[in-house]
Design a protein around this motif. Structure first.
Motif, PDB file in Angstrom:
ATOM      1  N   ASP A  34      -1.085  -2.928   0.784  1.00 23.69           N
ATOM      2  CA  ASP A  34       0.139  -2.379   1.357  1.00 23.69           C
ATOM      3  C   ASP A  34       0.881  -1.456   0.397  1.00 23.69           C
ATOM      4  O   ASP A  34       2.071  -1.594   0.183  1.00 23.69           O
ATOM      5  CB  ASP A  34       1.063  -3.512   1.795  1.00 23.69           C
ATOM      6  N   ALA A  35       0.149  -0.567  -0.178  1.00 23.16           N
ATOM      7  CA  ALA A  35       0.776   0.391  -1.080  1.00 23.16           C
ATOM      8  C   ALA A  35      -0.225   1.484  -1.379  1.00 23.16           C
ATOM      9  O   ALA A  35      -1.411   1.343  -1.101  1.00 23.16           O
ATOM     10  CB  ALA A  35       1.193  -0.288  -2.372  1.00 23.16           C
ATOM     11  N   CYS A  36       0.295   2.534  -1.912  1.00 22.83           N
ATOM     12  CA  CYS A  36      -0.613   3.513  -2.449  1.00 22.83           C
ATOM     13  C   CYS A  36      -1.296   2.839  -3.616  1.00 22.83           C
ATOM     14  O   CYS A  36      -0.656   2.193  -4.439  1.00 22.83           O
ATOM     15  CB  CYS A  36       0.136   4.742  -2.931  1.00 22.83           C
ATOM     16  N   ASN A  56       5.398   2.512   3.227  1.00 24.56           N
ATOM     17  CA  ASN A  56       5.517   2.862   1.819  1.00 24.56           C
ATOM     18  C   ASN A  56       5.619   4.376   1.712  1.00 24.56           C
ATOM     19  O   ASN A  56       4.921   5.116   2.383  1.00 24.56           O
ATOM     20  CB  ASN A  56       4.337   2.314   1.030  1.00 24.56           C
ATOM     21  N   CYS A  86      -3.462   6.513  -0.211  1.00 26.69           N
ATOM     22  CA  CYS A  86      -2.931   5.644   0.834  1.00 26.69           C
ATOM     23  C   CYS A  86      -3.296   6.158   2.209  1.00 26.69           C
ATOM     24  O   CYS A  86      -3.837   7.239   2.364  1.00 26.69           O
ATOM     25  CB  CYS A  86      -1.435   5.458   0.688  1.00 26.69           C
ATOM     26  N   ILE A  87      -3.007   5.329   3.185  1.00 24.28           N
ATOM     27  CA  ILE A  87      -3.380   5.635   4.555  1.00 24.28           C
ATOM     28  C   ILE A  87      -2.564   6.795   5.110  1.00 24.28           C
ATOM     29  O   ILE A  87      -1.367   6.902   4.844  1.00 24.28           O
ATOM     30  CB  ILE A  87      -3.213   4.378   5.412  1.00 24.28           C
ATOM     31  N   CYS A 122       5.394   6.278  -1.085  1.00 28.66           N
ATOM     32  CA  CYS A 122       5.019   6.856  -2.369  1.00 28.66           C
ATOM     33  C   CYS A 122       4.184   8.128  -2.260  1.00 28.66           C
ATOM     34  O   CYS A 122       4.161   8.929  -3.178  1.00 28.66           O
ATOM     35  CB  CYS A 122       4.303   5.823  -3.222  1.00 28.66           C
ATOM     36  N   CYS A 123       3.479   8.321  -1.163  1.00 30.24           N
ATOM     37  CA  CYS A 123       2.634   9.525  -1.078  1.00 30.24           C
ATOM     38  C   CYS A 123       3.301  10.638  -0.270  1.00 30.24           C
ATOM     39  O   CYS A 123       3.914  10.357   0.735  1.00 30.24           O
ATOM     40  CB  CYS A 123       1.299   9.171  -0.458  1.00 30.24           C
ATOM     41  N   HIS A 180       0.401  -3.309  10.627  1.00 29.44           N
ATOM     42  CA  HIS A 180       0.669  -3.160   9.199  1.00 29.44           C
ATOM     43  C   HIS A 180       1.556  -1.955   8.932  1.00 29.44           C
ATOM     44  O   HIS A 180       2.533  -2.038   8.218  1.00 29.44           O
ATOM     45  CB  HIS A 180      -0.645  -2.990   8.427  1.00 29.44           C
ATOM     46  N   LEU A 181       1.179  -0.847   9.550  1.00 32.38           N
ATOM     47  CA  LEU A 181       1.900   0.392   9.273  1.00 32.38           C
ATOM     48  C   LEU A 181       3.310   0.347   9.838  1.00 32.38           C
ATOM     49  O   LEU A 181       4.230   0.917   9.261  1.00 32.38           O
ATOM     50  CB  LEU A 181       1.129   1.575   9.866  1.00 32.38           C
ATOM     51  N   LEU A 206      -4.807  -1.288   3.365  1.00 34.72           N
ATOM     52  CA  LEU A 206      -3.856  -2.008   4.216  1.00 34.72           C
ATOM     53  C   LEU A 206      -3.407  -3.308   3.550  1.00 34.72           C
ATOM     54  O   LEU A 206      -2.233  -3.656   3.589  1.00 34.72           O
ATOM     55  CB  LEU A 206      -4.500  -2.342   5.560  1.00 34.72           C
ATOM     56  N   LYS A 232       5.664  -2.088   7.369  1.00 31.72           N
ATOM     57  CA  LYS A 232       6.050  -1.654   6.032  1.00 31.72           C
ATOM     58  C   LYS A 232       5.629  -0.212   5.792  1.00 31.72           C
ATOM     59  O   LYS A 232       4.463   0.101   5.753  1.00 31.72           O
ATOM     60  CB  LYS A 232       5.398  -2.544   4.970  1.00 31.72           C
TER      61      LYS A 232
END
Lengths: 110, 110
Positions: free
Chosen positions: B39-41, A107, B82-83, A109-110, A101-102, B36, A105
DNA sequence: ATTTATTATCGTAATATTGCAATATAAATA
DNA sequence: TATTTATATTGCAATATTACGATAATAAAT
């Protein structure tokens, strides 16, 4: 209160949690690492490797066994412990999924 | 007694144990899986996804954050979770090592 | 049969975790 | 500014975990 509400979660979630929880103690990480290092079923001397008393180590071994991360069989007057692959496989798959998953994609935003 | 003897183990062992422990609860597995999946914050609705009260979820999020498995930043009047990849990386590596060991040498004694 | 060696279980004290109601905090909006 | 909305913190009760001494259980060796 104080008891985990396992019945509110999926079987898979509970199963993963049990496996992770079993590894959630440095002594149990140390036991796993030792079993890997000696690369054999180890009969006995786990207690000598750890800074804990024999009953405490026995208890940690029991927890790893209950979680399915190790297995033990009687071997003369000692017990032979080694890693139980199917148990580890489940956690490994979980982290592989996460990695996929990571990787796919990112993301930002953080 | 009752307190884990962290000072008797290596830093690496304690670190892994902290990460595993943080995942040792179905609610926290569920949170990770949700982060997950979307798939986003995710800002907000984690509480609605779980069968637990808002304070309880908040506490679980805090534990995941302390362990370094997720990160959160303020986003308006909500928080964006998020992750956190570096945290996951460490556990992943641990299991990769284990897999390698097991793949290379299969001991049949148990 | 008794001893010896090894592992497990019991009992118990100290500490940690889980969960939630109540409350606090902080930002957006009316 | 007052209100709403979202999240965090506090306080507390129930339960779980950690650790170890004492003891039991088991099996080999004497």
């Amino acid at each position: 209160m104080g008891a985990t509400k396992t019945d509110h979660f999926t079987e898979s979630q509970n199963e993963l949690a049990v496996l992770a929880k079993a590894l959630g103690h440095p002594a149990r990480i140390a036991i796993m690492e030792y079993l890997l290092k000696v690369d054999a079923c180890i009969c006995g001397d786990i207690v000598n490797e750890l800074p804990l008393s024999q009953p405490t180590v026995s208890q940690h071994l029991k927890e790893l066994k209950n979680a399915g991360l190790i297995k033990g069989s009687i071997e003369g007057n000692s017990i032979c412990y080694c890693i139980n692959e199917p148990g580890l496989e489940k956690i490994k798959v979980f982290f592989e999924h996460i990695s996929d998953h990571l990787a796919n994609k990112r993301n930002e935003c953080c």
